[in-house]
Design a protein around this motif. Structure first.
Motif: not given
Length: 305
Positions: A224-225, A227-229, A234, A236-239
Motif C-alpha cells: 500500500y501507499t 497517506s494522511e489527511n 489512508y 491507497d485512498h481507503i480509510p
C-alpha cells in the motif's frame, strides 16, 4: 451497551495496550467498554490505579486453579494464547446484556471506528480477519508455506456474536486451546491461531471480514501507499480502520525508546505516530508509578519459531 472489546496482557504489553485504548477512545469518543485480563500482579495494580473510564480489569487468578495450573506448564505466550477464548466466554457469561465481544491484541492501533466492521456484517456469528501475507521478495511457494504454518487468519482480531453458532464456535475454540496451544508444525498447531482455519468448515455463519482497511500489518504493508489527511490515515485512498503492529516490541535503548520489529525497511510513517504515542504514555506511567518497567523482556525479543 451491546458490544464490548477484550484483551489480555503481560506487563511488557502494557504500554502498547494503553496506546490501543487511547486510539479507541479517540475514534469512539469514549463510547465503548473494554475488558482486560492481566496475567501478572503489577499490570493489574497499575491499571486499577489508572482507573481509566470504561476499562474493567480482571486477574487470571479469577479463572480458577485448573487454569492457573497451565501457567506453570506453558510458556508465557502460550498461556496468554490459551486464555483468549476462555476470557471471552467469561465476559459473555458475566455480562448477559452483551450481544457481541471482540478480542483485540494489545498491539492494535485504531484510526477509525471498529463498529463500522460490525455494522457492515451484523448477521455474522463470527467475524474472522484473513491474513494476506505479502512482501515483494516473497515467492508464491514461500507464501504458501508460511500460510500452511501460521494459518489463513490472524487471531489478533476476532469477534463473536451471542447467538447459537457464535457461542458454539467460541466454546469449541476454548476447548482446542486448552488441549494444545503451542507452535508445533508437525501436528499442524500454531498457538491459538491455526484453529481459526477450521471454524468455517465446522460451523455455519462464520464470515471473513469484508470491510477494507482492517488488520493491516507488517506482513502486507508494502502493498500500500500510506497517506494522511485531517488525522485520518489512508491506504491507497481507503480509510485505514486499524493497523496491527504485530511483532513490535517496546525496548529501552540508550536513553531513548526503541520499537523493535522484523520489518524495519520501508516502514510507513505511522510507525513514527505509534512510537510518539507510546513514548508519551511511558512518561505518564513513570509519573504515576516510577518503578514500573513495561519494556520487553529477553523472552519477548525471542522468536517463537
Amino acid at each position: 451497551m451491546e458490544s464490548a472489546y477484550c484483551s489480555l496482557m503481560t506487563k511488557s504489553r502494557l504500554y502498547q495496550f494503553l496506546a490501543l485504548y487511547v486510539s479507541l477512545n479517540k475514534v469512539r469518543a469514549g463510547n465503548f467498554m473494554f475488558y482486560v485480563l492481566c496475567v501478572d500482579d503489577e499490570t493489574y495494580r497499575l491499571l486499577k490505579k489508572l482507573n481509566w473510564k470504561n476499562l474493567t480489569v480482571f486477574q487470571d487468578t479469577e479463572l480458577g486453579e485448573d487454569i492457573l495450573a497451565l501457567k506453570k506448564e506453558r510458556r508465557i505466550h502460550e498461556y496468554c494464547w490459551t486464555l483468549k477464548a476462555l476470557f471471552l466466554e467469561m465476559v459473555l457469561t458475566k455480562y448477559p446484556e452483551l450481544m457481541r465481544v471482540t478480542y483485540m491484541d494489545s498491539d492494535l492501533y485504531f484510526w477509525d471506528d471498529p463498529e463500522i466492521i460490525f455494522n457492515k456484517q451484523p448477521d455474522c456469528s463470527v467475524l474472522l480477519s484473513r491474513e494476506k501475507k505479502y512482501r515483494p521478495e516473497w515467492k508464491p511457494n514461500f507464501i504458501k508455506k508460511v500460510t500452511k504454518l501460521t494459518g489463513e487468519y490472524n487471531s489478533g482480531f476476532i469477534s463473536f456474536k451471542r447467538d447459537e453458532m457464535g457461542m458454539a464456535c467460541l466454546r469449541w475454540w476454548k476447548e482446542q486451546t486448552l488441549e494444545a496451544c503451542r507452535i508445533d508444525p508437525r501436528h499442524g498447531i500454531f498457538g491459538d491461531q491455526k484453529y481459526l482455519n477450521e471454524m468455517p468448515r465446522i460451523f455455519s455463519n462464520i464470515c471473513d471480514i469484508n470491510t477494507p482497511g482492517v488488520n493491516i500489518g507488517p506482513w502486507d504493508y508494502r502493498k500500500y501507499t500510506f497517506s494522511e489527511n485531517d488525522d485520518q490515515i489512508y491506504i491507497d485512498h481507503i480509510p485505514l480502520i486499524f493497523f496491527h503492529f504485530s511483532g513490535v516490541r517496546v525496548k529501552k535503548g540508550d536513553n531513548r525508546l526503541e520499537l523493535v520489529h522484523e520489518c524495519e525497511v520501508d516502514t510507513p510513517f505511522i510507525f513514527n505516530h505509534y512510537q510518539k504515542m507510546i513514548a508519551d504514555l511511558i512518561t505518564i506511567i513513570q509519573h504515576i508509578e516510577p518503578e514500573f518497567d513495561g519494556y520487553a523482556t529477553k523472552e519477548d525479543l525471542q522468536k517463537y519459531f
